[in-house]
Design a protein around this motif. Structure first.
Motif, PDB file in Angstrom:
ATOM      1  N   ARG A 188       1.273  -1.079  -0.229  1.00 49.41           N
ATOM      2  CA  ARG A 188       0.033  -0.095   0.103  1.00 49.41           C
ATOM      3  C   ARG A 188       0.980   1.166  -0.402  1.00 49.41           C
ATOM      4  O   ARG A 188       2.004   0.857   1.060  1.00 49.41           O
ATOM      5  CB  ARG A 188      -0.594  -0.144   1.536  1.00 49.41           C
ATOM      6  N   ILE A 189       0.622   2.457  -1.061  1.00 50.06           N
ATOM      7  CA  ILE A 189       1.350   3.241  -1.314  1.00 50.06           C
ATOM      8  C   ILE A 189       0.601   4.680  -1.436  1.00 50.06           C
ATOM      9  O   ILE A 189      -0.118   3.905  -2.060  1.00 50.06           O
ATOM     10  CB  ILE A 189       2.637   2.918  -2.683  1.00 50.06           C
ATOM     11  N   ASP A 213      -2.572  14.063  -2.090  1.00 53.04           N
ATOM     12  CA  ASP A 213      -1.478  15.324  -1.025  1.00 53.04           C
ATOM     13  C   ASP A 213      -2.160  14.799   0.456  1.00 53.04           C
ATOM     14  O   ASP A 213      -1.362  16.136   1.220  1.00 53.04           O
ATOM     15  CB  ASP A 213      -2.101  16.107  -1.854  1.00 53.04           C
ATOM     16  N   ARG A 214      -3.118  14.535   0.941  1.00 51.95           N
ATOM     17  CA  ARG A 214      -3.693  14.998   2.142  1.00 51.95           C
ATOM     18  C   ARG A 214      -2.550  13.993   3.376  1.00 51.95           C
ATOM     19  O   ARG A 214      -1.135  12.833   2.507  1.00 51.95           O
ATOM     20  CB  ARG A 214      -4.870  14.457   2.414  1.00 51.95           C
ATOM     21  N   PRO A 215      -2.497  14.660   4.033  1.00 50.14           N
ATOM     22  CA  PRO A 215      -1.840  14.028   5.631  1.00 50.14           C
ATOM     23  C   PRO A 215      -2.246  12.255   5.945  1.00 50.14           C
ATOM     24  O   PRO A 215      -3.260  12.786   5.564  1.00 50.14           O
ATOM     25  CB  PRO A 215      -1.435  14.920   7.143  1.00 50.14           C
ATOM     26  N   VAL A 216      -1.326  11.717   5.703  1.00 46.48           N
ATOM     27  CA  VAL A 216      -1.946  10.092   6.025  1.00 46.48           C
ATOM     28  C   VAL A 216      -1.663   9.435   7.894  1.00 46.48           C
ATOM     29  O   VAL A 216       0.123  10.153   7.417  1.00 46.48           O
ATOM     30  CB  VAL A 216      -1.641   9.012   5.307  1.00 46.48           C
ATOM     31  N   ASP A 217      -1.910   8.907   8.061  1.00 47.38           N
ATOM     32  CA  ASP A 217      -1.242   9.031   9.182  1.00 47.38           C
ATOM     33  C   ASP A 217      -1.305   6.995   8.590  1.00 47.38           C
ATOM     34  O   ASP A 217      -2.020   5.830   8.695  1.00 47.38           O
ATOM     35  CB  ASP A 217      -2.358   8.366  10.089  1.00 47.38           C
ATOM     36  N   LEU A 218       0.290   6.769   8.685  1.00 42.10           N
ATOM     37  CA  LEU A 218       0.779   5.313   7.581  1.00 42.10           C
ATOM     38  C   LEU A 218       0.527   3.849   8.489  1.00 42.10           C
ATOM     39  O   LEU A 218       0.532   3.261   8.112  1.00 42.10           O
ATOM     40  CB  LEU A 218       2.345   5.360   7.355  1.00 42.10           C
ATOM     41  N   ILE A 219       0.625   4.077  10.139  1.00 40.39           N
ATOM     42  CA  ILE A 219       0.515   3.324  11.180  1.00 40.39           C
ATOM     43  C   ILE A 219      -1.565   3.299  10.823  1.00 40.39           C
ATOM     44  O   ILE A 219      -2.071   1.567  10.997  1.00 40.39           O
ATOM     45  CB  ILE A 219       0.864   4.032  12.162  1.00 40.39           C
ATOM     46  N   SER A 220      -2.325   4.194  11.570  1.00 36.19           N
ATOM     47  CA  SER A 220      -3.356   3.808  11.457  1.00 36.19           C
ATOM     48  C   SER A 220      -4.004   3.112  10.633  1.00 36.19           C
ATOM     49  O   SER A 220      -5.177   2.457  10.338  1.00 36.19           O
ATOM     50  CB  SER A 220      -4.407   5.049  12.410  1.00 36.19           C
ATOM     51  N   GLU A 221      -3.502   4.085   9.051  1.00 30.15           N
ATOM     52  CA  GLU A 221      -4.183   3.161   7.838  1.00 30.15           C
ATOM     53  C   GLU A 221      -3.429   2.290   7.526  1.00 30.15           C
ATOM     54  O   GLU A 221      -3.491   1.899   6.314  1.00 30.15           O
ATOM     55  CB  GLU A 221      -4.139   4.144   6.920  1.00 30.15           C
ATOM     56  N   ILE A 235      -0.926   1.657   5.730  1.00 34.86           N
ATOM     57  CA  ILE A 235      -0.214   2.152   4.613  1.00 34.86           C
ATOM     58  C   ILE A 235       1.463   1.740   4.951  1.00 34.86           C
ATOM     59  O   ILE A 235       2.093   2.713   5.723  1.00 34.86           O
ATOM     60  CB  ILE A 235      -0.359   4.015   4.258  1.00 34.86           C
ATOM     61  N   ASP A 236       2.192   0.701   3.285  1.00 35.88           N
ATOM     62  CA  ASP A 236       3.334   1.114   3.467  1.00 35.88           C
ATOM     63  C   ASP A 236       4.698   2.455   3.624  1.00 35.88           C
ATOM     64  O   ASP A 236       5.382   2.066   3.837  1.00 35.88           O
ATOM     65  CB  ASP A 236       3.863   0.253   2.745  1.00 35.88           C
ATOM     66  N   CYS A 237       4.113   2.685   2.790  1.00 34.97           N
ATOM     67  CA  CYS A 237       4.633   4.106   2.647  1.00 34.97           C
ATOM     68  C   CYS A 237       4.530   4.573   1.659  1.00 34.97           C
ATOM     69  O   CYS A 237       3.292   4.558   0.925  1.00 34.97           O
ATOM     70  CB  CYS A 237       6.585   3.502   1.681  1.00 34.97           C
ATOM     71  N   VAL A 238       5.059   6.371   1.429  1.00 35.22           N
ATOM     72  CA  VAL A 238       4.216   7.264   1.551  1.00 35.22           C
ATOM     73  C   VAL A 238       5.481   7.862   0.324  1.00 35.22           C
ATOM     74  O   VAL A 238       6.374   7.786   0.647  1.00 35.22           O
ATOM     75  CB  VAL A 238       3.882   8.416   1.966  1.00 35.22           C
ATOM     76  N   LEU A 239       4.701   8.538  -0.638  1.00 35.62           N
ATOM     77  CA  LEU A 239       6.265   9.813  -1.274  1.00 35.62           C
ATOM     78  C   LEU A 239       5.682  11.864  -1.599  1.00 35.62           C
ATOM     79  O   LEU A 239       4.665  11.468  -1.296  1.00 35.62           O
ATOM     80  CB  LEU A 239       5.869   9.396  -2.434  1.00 35.62           C
ATOM     81  N   ARG A 240       6.350  12.118  -0.538  1.00 35.31           N
ATOM     82  CA  ARG A 240       5.743  13.178  -0.034  1.00 35.31           C
ATOM     83  C   ARG A 240       6.836  14.544  -0.465  1.00 35.31           C
ATOM     84  O   ARG A 240       8.087  14.308  -0.374  1.00 35.31           O
ATOM     85  CB  ARG A 240       5.657  13.062   1.524  1.00 35.31           C
ATOM     86  N   ALA A 241       6.651  15.533  -1.511  1.00 34.46           N
ATOM     87  CA  ALA A 241       7.836  16.657  -1.518  1.00 34.46           C
ATOM     88  C   ALA A 241       7.619  17.279  -0.872  1.00 34.46           C
ATOM     89  O   ALA A 241       6.866  17.615   0.676  1.00 34.46           O
ATOM     90  CB  ALA A 241       6.940  16.833  -2.419  1.00 34.46           C
ATOM     91  N   GLY A 242       8.808  18.358   0.039  1.00 36.24           N
ATOM     92  CA  GLY A 242       8.716  19.024   0.662  1.00 36.24           C
ATOM     93  C   GLY A 242       9.359  18.672   2.451  1.00 36.24           C
ATOM     94  O   GLY A 242      10.201  17.472   1.737  1.00 36.24           O
ATOM     95  N   GLU A 243       9.601  20.063   3.203  1.00 35.11           N
ATOM     96  CA  GLU A 243      10.240  19.595   4.434  1.00 35.11           C
ATOM     97  C   GLU A 243       9.236  18.318   5.433  1.00 35.11           C
ATOM     98  O   GLU A 243       8.190  18.854   5.198  1.00 35.11           O
ATOM     99  CB  GLU A 243      10.514  20.716   4.845  1.00 35.11           C
ATOM    100  N   TYR A 302       8.957   6.096   5.578  1.00 36.62           N
ATOM    101  CA  TYR A 302       7.818   4.433   5.707  1.00 36.62           C
ATOM    102  C   TYR A 302       7.976   4.048   7.424  1.00 36.62           C
ATOM    103  O   TYR A 302       8.894   4.927   8.244  1.00 36.62           O
ATOM    104  CB  TYR A 302       8.516   3.140   5.363  1.00 36.62           C
ATOM    105  N   PRO A 303       6.967   3.779   8.113  1.00 44.18           N
ATOM    106  CA  PRO A 303       7.131   3.810   9.429  1.00 44.18           C
ATOM    107  C   PRO A 303       8.026   2.942  10.309  1.00 44.18           C
ATOM    108  O   PRO A 303       9.098   2.642   9.197  1.00 44.18           O
ATOM    109  CB  PRO A 303       6.153   2.634   9.784  1.00 44.18           C
ATOM    110  N   PRO A 304       8.672   3.276  11.352  1.00 42.42           N
ATOM    111  CA  PRO A 304      10.286   2.749  11.625  1.00 42.42           C
ATOM    112  C   PRO A 304      10.319   1.038  12.161  1.00 42.42           C
ATOM    113  O   PRO A 304      10.711   1.049  13.666  1.00 42.42           O
ATOM    114  CB  PRO A 304      10.485   4.059  12.935  1.00 42.42           C
TER     115      PRO A 304
END
Length: 334
Positions: free
Chosen positions: A95-96, A129-137, A139-147, A276-278
């Motif tokens: 899930r990405i 482009d919404r903020p996602v909660d990788l743990i609760s949702e 999701i294995d990893c996301v690609l995001r631009a910006g700091e 991705y989650p730690p």
């Protein structure tokens, strides 16, 4: 003492019958084998082996320890073997989540190569482009631009998006062409601002030239958006000067629908991360995707392209100018 190594050495001594044969089979010096067995016995506070000048025999406690140790070592070997097979041939659901421009222009066109390498991985691709909660949702990893603001996640920087200032031919016909970044702060020009969907803060325009001069520009605006596709569509519709990524703008510049501006000044680049989650033990399917997408971004001309973009064809620019005079509809490619 390395207890795992000591356990392996002990099992090999029992099987070989002598310290010398065990040392030879393990490619270890005999003193090292002796020292590890002594350390293991001291740690367990138990005598495991009876030693003579000719042979080693196992004590009752040593026999019991050997049986358990052998099962444990076998399970570890099986685990490592299965992990090795999984790494060579990873499979399962991945899930990405990525932003729409990255998905449409970079990731999806390259996925045939990913599936050719890893045909047993199934990707569920969320485009937002919404903020996602990788743990609760989950999701294995996301690609995001910006700091990045969430320091609890693991982030691998895989590149940066270079920005460019553009406007449509119709806008430039109405307002003229800015010759210096500070022209965007005057009454003659309008910009389309980009604001944070989390905080509402408007991102100013930053410019740097070859001499190292740096400017921060806050232009007059009638429209602000919080989505990169909407920002591009606004520029194509002639609503103002925009700052967008070169990988998004290049096809429209080539077609004459956008004109690059202020090329003596480069707008700030934006870092891109895969996040991705730690987890201490990253799964094989996530690891191969992270490595693959890092490789993709490292070789992508669209990512590395900076201010120098293909000049629009004169005929294309003329047609785009006439089209913009007739209508302000956003092209379907936006």
């Amino acid at each position: 003492m390395d207890r795992f190594q000591a356990m392996q050495v002990f099992a090999r001594v029992v099987e070989a019958g002598t310290f010398s044969k065990a040392a030879d089979s393990l490619n270890l010096p005999k003193p090292t084998v002796t020292r590890l067995i002594q350390a293991l016995e001291a740690h367990l506070d138990t005598k495991l082996l009876n030693r003579t000048t000719r042979r080693v025999t196992v004590t009752a406690d040593g026999a019991a320890y050997y049986d358990r140790a052998l099962r444990l070592l076998s399970e570890i070997d099986e685990l490592e073997s299965s992990m090795s097979r999984a790494k060579r041939n990873p499979k399962g659901r991945l899930r990405i989540d990525v932003g729409a421009p990255v998905a449409q222009l970079l990731l999806i066109p390259a996925l045939p190569d990913f599936y050719a390498r890893y045909p047993q991985i199934q990707i569920d691709l969320g485009v937002s482009d919404r903020p996602v909660d990788l743990i609760s949702e989950n999701i294995d990893c996301v690609l995001r631009a910006g700091e990045l603001t969430d320091q609890s996640l693991v982030a691998r920087r895989i590149g940066e998006f270079h920005s460019i200032i553009c406007a449509s031919p119709a806008y430039l016909k109405r307002h003229g062409t800015p010759l210096h970044p500070t022209d965007l702060e005057g009454d003659d020009h309008v910009v389309v601002n980009h604001f944070s969907h989390r905080t509402g803060r408007i991102y100013p325009f930053f410019f740097t030239n070859e001499q190292g001069e740096r400017l921060e520009v806050h232009g007059r605006h009638a429209l602000s958006v919080n989505d990169s596709n909407a920002l591009l569509a606004s520029g194509l519709a002639g609503l103002g000067v925009i700052r967008t990524s070169t990988f998004m703008a290049q096809m429209h510049i080539g077609a004459g629908a956008l004109v690059p501006l202020l090329l003596d000044w480069c707008a700030d680049s934006v870092p891109i991360h895969v996040v991705y989650p730690p987890n201490r033990h990253l799964s094989a399917k996530v690891r191969v995707f992270v490595d693959w997408v890092a490789e993709l971004f490292a070789r992508s001309d669209l990512i590395h392209r900076k201010c120098s973009l293909p000049k629009p064809q004169p005929n294309a620019a003329l047609h785009a100018d006439k089209a913009q005079e007739a209508t302000v509809e956003v092209p379907a490619t936006a």
